[in-house]
Design an enzyme around this catalytic site. Structure first.
Site, short mmCIF file in Angstrom:
data_model
loop_
_atom_site.label_atom_id
_atom_site.label_comp_id
_atom_site.label_asym_id
_atom_site.label_seq_id
_atom_site.Cartn_x
_atom_site.Cartn_y
_atom_site.Cartn_z
CE LYS A 96 -3.93 1.93 2.67
NZ LYS A 96 -4.74 1.78 3.90
CB SER A 104 -8.13 3.61 3.02
OG SER A 104 -7.25 2.99 3.94
CB SER A 145 -8.37 0.71 5.88
OG SER A 145 -9.06 1.92 5.92
#
Lengths: 484, 478
Positions: free
Chosen positions: A77, A152, A176
C-alpha cells in the site's frame, strides 16, 4: 496459470523449479500492464527493482536459503515508506515525495525475500471506505468495475483479487483491510494493535492504525504476517509479545470452538443477502464442531460516532507536518508564511482529508475537548469492556465485515455520513485494539461478501486457524472475477 | 503610590544528554545547519518518537534536589501549532501530568533568606531555529536543535524584585549544574529564562496583568529586562493606561522590551496525549536509584564547609557557588591541610588571576593539586606568604609544581636559628646608632622601631628568613 496460485502454491513451484521468481515477476508485470489501466490499483510499478529483487530471490532459492515468501511478488500500500521510491499516500501533498527510508514492514518483507512489484492505490491518507478519494483517481472493483472496491486499502485488495500480485500489505484504522477484503473476495487480517510496527507507515490515526497482510487465503496471510510481525524498537507502541509460528496451528481442530454472534451486528441496517451469506458461513462452522452463542456488544451504537472523533483528532495533528516547508507539495510563489501554509495545504489535501482535519481540530479545541475528545475516549473504554466481557464467554466473535456488498462508484461521494456509518462493524475492533480477519463467504448477486472474525488480543494464530479450516471446507476464496 | 512587583520565571534547561529526547541524533552545539537532523528531527512522514530514558532520570534528579513531588505516571502530550522550525506541527511536551510536581528552593538576597515555590517542571522537545539572515527574502531552517531535550521549570509568582528573580534563576542554575544535568550555558541557549512580570499596588492582593519577557540570555539582562518592564508598566498605569497581557522581547542593545504578540493572537494549542508514546511509570526503585547517586547539593555542601572547615558563611557560599569550585577547594585543601589559607588563596590570588586572564576554575593553569601543594609549603613554613606570590606566578606560567619552583629558585625559607642569628648579629653590629636609639626609646615606640631591623635582616636574607624567628631573635638581642 501461475497467477491463479496462492502464495503457498507459488512457493512450492519456485522451490521445485517449475518457474523462477523472475518469470513469475514478469508474468505479473505483464498482467498489471494489461489490466490495471482500468482497475487503477497501482500508483507506482517498480518493474526494474522487482526484476532485480527476483534475481536475488532466485539465487537464494538456488542456495537453499528460501523462506515461504522468498521470490513471491507482492505489492505495498502506498502508505508504507519505500526507500528511493515515490510514497504518495494517495495524496497530491506527497505526489513529489520519495521516501528516504524503508518502513519496518517493507524491510522485513524484503529481508524475507518477497519481491515488491509496486505501490498500491488508496484513499488519500487512508481516509475513506471506497478508495475514491485518491489523488490518482478511483480504484475499480474487478467483480464489477462500476462498483468501488472498498477502502482505504482498495488498491491492495483489487491487486490481489485481480491476481496482479500474489499478496499485498494494507493498513487498517477503522476497517481499511477487512472491508476492502470483504468487497473484493479476498482474505485480509488486521492484527492486534502493536503486533506490526508502525515505523514508516504514514500515520493517519496513531492509536488505531495497524498494518496487516491481504492475500487469497488464510494460509497465505499467515506466511505474510510471520514476516511482518514483531517488536520494533523504533515504534514505542509495538509489542514484545512473542510471535508464534502462525502456520503451525493452521490445521488444528476447531471442535468445541465457542463463537459469539453479537445481536448488534445483525440489526436492521444489515443487507438481507449479506446476512444470509454470513449465517450460512456460521452454519458451516457449526458443522465443523463449533458452538454458537448469542452475545451482546451493547456499545456498538456508539462506535462510529466516537471513532469519528478520535481518528480525526489524531489525524488533525498527524497531518500538521505537511506544511510545504520541508517536503511535499508547496504552493507557487508564497507571499508570506501564512500564504505558504494556507495554499500548500489547500492545494495539497483533498476534500475528505480536509473534512477530517477540520473535525479533529474542532474536537480538540479549548472548550470542546471534554465534550468530544474526552467523551470519545471514555466510550472507547466502554467498547473495550464490551469485548472483554464477551471474551469471557466465547473464543471469537463473528459477523459481517460490512453491512452491504460494494456500492456503486460515486454513490457515497457526496454523502460522507452514510460512508462513515458503513464502518460500523469494523471500527469497534480498532477502538479496542483487537485483531480481526475477513474471509470470503457466499457472494450476493455476483459481489463478494466477507465474514469478519474478531479475536482476543494477540490471538492471530487462532483467527488464522479458524479461517483456514473454513477455507479447507469451502471454495469462495478460490473464486476469481471474470475478465482477469 | 507604593508599587509592588510580582515575578514568576519559566526556565528552560537543556538536558545534557548526548542524543535527542526522541531520537538518536546528536545534541552537540554548533554543528553545520541540519547535519544533526535525522529523519525524526525532520518530522518525516512515518517516523515515530522513542523516548530517551536518560531524560527521565535527569528530571527525577532535579525533582529530588528541590524536594518536589514526582509524577509517577508521566504522559507526553502534543502541543499543536504551526511554525516553520517546528517540524511536526506539534511539540511533544507534558501537559496535565508533569514529571516534577510542586517543590521549592531557598534564595538569599542581601542576607535575607526566602523560599520560592516551583510549581512544576516538565520534559519537552526543543524546536529548531529560523535563520533570517543570509537568505534574501527567505528564511532558512536549521533543525539541529529540534528534538533537544528540555526541562521547563515553572516557578510560582513568588519573587518581588528583579534581584530576587536573579537570585532564584542563579539558584536553579546552580542546582542543574551541580546535578550535571545541564551545562548552564546561557549564550548557547542551554539555560533560558522567560519572566512573567506584573505590578500592583502594595495594599492590593490581586495581581496585575502580566507581560511575558523573552529572549533574555544572561542574568544581568534578566535584571535589566525586569527593571525596564516594571518601570514601563508603572509609567503606563500612572499615565492612565492599562497593561495588556502579551509576550515582549527583550532587546539587550537598546535595553528595552517590545511587544511580540498579544494574547488575542495566542494559539489554542489543542493539547492531547501523544498516541505515539506510552505513559512512563516511575517506580520507587528508580527514585531510590537516583537518590543514592545524587551529588551533595550546594546548600548542604555550604553548611558542611562551614562546620568541617570552620569557614565563614560568606567564604563557604563563595567556595560552593559551583560544583567545580567546591571540588577544587576540597582537592586543594586535602593536599594543603589548611582550609582557611587554601580558601584565602582561591578567593584571593587565584580569583584575581582568573579574572585578569579570562580563565575559570576548570581552565585555570594552576590546578587544585598545584595550589594545594603550594599552600602546604606555606603552612609548613617552607616558604613565606610573600614569596608564595612569586611561586604562584611561576605556577600560573607553567613552570611546574611549587616544590620544583622553590627548589629551582632557591626560595626555601631559612628556619635554622643559627643562620638567622648570624644575620641578626651582623645587622645589629653594622647599625650601632639605631641599636642605641632603640634601647633608649620608650616601650610604646619600640614596637614600631623594630621594623627597621626586621627589614634589614629580610633584605640580607633575600626574604628567605622566617619572619617570626627574626622577630623573636631581635627582641632577645636588643
Amino acid at each position: 496459470m501461475m497467477h491463479e496460485k496462492s502464495v503457498t502454491e507459488l512457493a512450492a513451484g519456485l522451490r521445485s523449479g517449475e518457474f523462477s521468481s523472475v518469470e513469475l515477476v514478469e508474468h505479473y508485470l505483464e498482467r498489471i500492464e494489461r489490466l490495471d489501466g482500468e482497475l487503477n490499483s497501482f500508483i507506482t510499478v517498480t518493474a526494474e527493482q522487482a526484476i532485480e529483487q527476483a534475481r536475488a530471490a532466485d539465487a537464494r532459492i538456488a542456495a537453499g536459503d528460501a523462506g515461504p515468501v522468498t521470490g513471491i511478488p507482492i505489492a505495498h500500500k502506498d502508505i508504507y515508506c519505500t526507500n528511493g521510491v515515490k510514497t504518495s499516500c494517495g495524496s497530491r501533498m506527497l505526489d513529489n515525495f520519495t521516501a528516504p527510508y524503508d518502513a519496518n514492514v517493507v524491510s522485513r518483507l524484503r529481508d524475507a525475500g518477497a519481491v515488491m512489484l509496486g505501490k498500491t492505490n488508496m484513499d488519500e491518507f487512508a481516509m475513506g471506505s471506497t478508495s475514491e478519494s485518491s489523488f490518482y483517481g478511483p480504484v475499480k472493483n474487478p467483480w464489477n468495475t462500476g462498483r468501488v472496491p472498498g477502502g482505504s486499502s482498495g488498491g491492495s485488495a483489487v491487486a490481489v483479487a485481480a491476481r496482479l500480485c500474489a499478496a499485498a500489505t494494507g493498513t487498517d484504522t477503522g476497517g481499511s483491510i477487512r472491508q476492502p477484503a470483504s468487497h473484493c473476495g479476498i482474505t485480509g487480517l488486521k492484527p492486534t494493535y502493536g503486533r506490526v510496527s508502525r515505523y514508516g507507515m504514514i500515520a493517519y490515526a496513531s492509536s488505531l492504525d495497524q498494518g496487516g497482510p491481504m492475500a487469497q487465503t488464510a494460509e497465505d496471510v499467515a506466511f505474510l504476517l510471520q514476516a511482518m510481525a514483531g517488536f520494533d524498537e523504533r515504534d514505542s507502541t509495538s509489542s514484545d509479545t512473542p510471535v508464534p509460528d502462525y502456520s503451525a496451528t493452521l490445521e488444528d481442530s476447531i471442535e468445541g470452538l465457542k463463537i459469539g454472534l453479537p445481536g448488534e451486528y445483525f440489526d436492521a441496517g444489515l443487507d438481507e443477502g449479506v446476512r444470509k451469506s454470513v449465517e450460512e458461513a456460521v452454519e458451516l462452522y457449526k458443522s465443523l464442531g463449533a458452538e454458537i452463542r448469542e452475545i451482546s456488544l451493547p456499545n456498538t451504537g456508539l462506535a462510529v460516532a466516537s471513532y469519528y472523533v478520535v481518528a480525526p483528532a489524531e489525524c488533525s495533528s498527524n497531518l500538521s507536518r505537511y506544511d510545504g516547508v520541508r517536503f511535499g507539495h508547496r504552493c507557487d510563489d508564497p507571499v508570506d508564511l501564512e500564504d505558504l501554509y494556507k495554499r500548500s495545504r489547500s492545494e495539497g489535501f483533498g476534500a475528505e482529508v480536509k473534512r477530517r482535519i477540520m473535525i479533529g481540530t474542532y474536537v480538540l479545541s479549548a472548550g470542546y475537548y471534554d465534550a468530544f475528545y474526552l467523551k470519545a475516549q471514555k466510550i472507547r473504554q466502554l467498547i473495550s469492556d464490551d469485548f472483554r466481557k464477551a471474551f469471557e464467554q466465547v473464543d471469537v466473535i463473528m459477523g459481517p465485515a460490512s453491512p452491504t456488498t460494494a456500492v456503486a462508484l460515486g454513490e457515497m461521494a457526496d454523502d460522507p455520513v452514510s460512508m462513515y456509518l458503513s464502518d460500523v462493524y469494523t471500527v469497534m475492533t480498532n477502538m479496542a485494539g483487537l485483531p480481526g480477519i475477513s474471509i470470503p463467504v457466499a457472494p450476493v448477486e455476483g459481489m463478494p461478501v466477507g465474514l469478519q472474525i474478531t479475536g482476543n488480543y494477540f490471538d492471530e494464530a487462532r483467527l488464522l486457524n479458524i479461517a483456514h479450516r473454513f477455507q479447507q471446507n469451502s471454495d469462495w476464496h478460490r473464486l476469481m472475477p471474470e475478465g482477469v | 503610590m507604593q508599587w509592588e512587583t510580582v515575578i514568576g520565571l519559566e526556565i528552560h534547561a537543556q538536558l545534557a544528554t548526548r542524543s535527542k529526547i526522541f531520537s538518536g541524533a546528536s545534541t552537540a552545539y554548533g554543528a553545520e545547519p541540519n547535519t544533526q537532523a535525522c529523519l525524526v528531527s525532520l518530522g518525516m512522514p512515518g517516523v515515530l518518537p522513542v523516548l530517551n530514558r536518560e531524560v527521565v532520570r535527569m528530571a527525577i534528579m532535579f525533582g529530588t534536589a528541590i524536594d518536589a513531588e514526582l509524577g509517577r505516571r508521566n504522559v507526553f502530550a502534543r502541543k499543536n501549532y504551526f511554525y516553520p522550525d517546528l517540524p511536526k506541527g506539534y511539540q511533544i511536551s507534558q501537559f496535565e501530568l508533569p514529571i516534577v510536581g510542586p517543590g521549592q528552593v531557598e534564595i538569599s538576597v542581601d542576607g535575607e533568606s526566602k523560599t520560592i515555590g516551583v510549581t512544576r517542571a516538565h520534559l519537552e522537545e526543543d524546536a529548531g531555529k529560523s535563520l533570517h539572515e543570509d537568505f534574501r527574502g527567505m528564511t532558512g531552517i536549521d533543525l539541529n536543535r529540534a528534538g533537544t531535550p528540555l526541562l521547563e521549570i515553572v516557578s510560582e509568582p513568588d519573587m518581588r524584585s528583579a534581584k530576587e528573580a536573579v537570585a532564584y534563576a542563579r539558584k536553579i542554575h546552580q542546582i542543574v549544574r551541580y546535578l550535571g544535568i545541564c551545562d548552564g550555558n546561557m549564550q548557547e541557549g542551554s539555560f533560558r529564562c522567560d519572566a512573567n512580570v506584573s505590578v500592583k499596588l502594595k495594599e492590593h492582593t490581586e495581581f496585575g496583568t502580566r507581560a511575558e519577557l523573552k529572549n533574555i540570555n544572561s542574568f544581568r539582562f534578566l535584571e535589566r529586562a525586569i527593571n525596564f518592564e516594571v518601570e514601563r508598566q508603572i509609567d503606563l498605569i500612572e499615565s492612565g493606561g492599562k497593561v495588556v497581557q502579551e509576550t515582549r522581547l527583550y532587546d539587550a542593545d537598546k535595553d528595552e522590551t517590545r511587544s511580540m504578540r498579544s494574547k488575542e493572537e495566542a494559539n489554542d494549542y489543542r493539547y492531547f496525549p501523544d498516541p505515539d508514546l506510552l505513559p512512563v511509570e516511575i517506580s520507587d526503585a528508580m527514585i531510590d536509584d537516583v537518590k543514592s547517586a545524587l551529588p551533595e547539593m550546594p546548600d548542604m555542601r555550604r553548611d558542611r564547609f562551614e562546620s568541617d572547615f570552620e569557614l565563614s558563611q560568606q567564604d563557604a557560599e563563595s567556595l560552593t557557588a559551583s560544583r567545580e569550585m567546591a571540588d577544587y577547594f576540597e582537592t586543594a585543601n586535602a593536599i594543603a591541610g589548611d582550609a582557611k589559607l587554601t580558601a584565602n588563596w582561591i578567593m584571593g590570588e587565584l580569583s584575581a588571576a582568573m579574572n585578569r586572564e579570562g580563565r575559570d576554575i576548570v581552565t585555570s593553569p594552576v590546578t587544585a593539586e598545584l595550589l594545594g601543594g603550594m599552600v602546604r609549603r606555606i603552612a609548613d613554613k617552607t616558604i613565606s606568604g610573600k614569596l608564595a606570590k612569586d611561586v604562584f606566578e611561576a605556577m600560573w606560567n607553567g613552570e611546574g609544581s611549587a616544590d620544583a619552583i622553590i627548589e629551582a629558585k632557591g626560595l626555601k625559607q631559612i628556619t635554622d636559628t643559627g643562620a638567622i642569628e648570624a644575620i641578626v648579629d651582623e645587622v645589629l653590629a653594622s647599625n650601632p646608632q639605631q641599636v642605641e636609639n632603640y634601647r633608649n626609646a620608650p616601650d610604646d615606640k619600640k614596637g614600631k622601631m623594630i621594623g627597621f631591623f626586621v627589614g634589614q635582616v629580610m633584605k640580607m636574607s633575600k626574604g628567605k628568613a622566617n619572619p617570626q624567628q627574626v622577630n623573636q631573635l631581635l627582641r632577645e638581642k636588643l
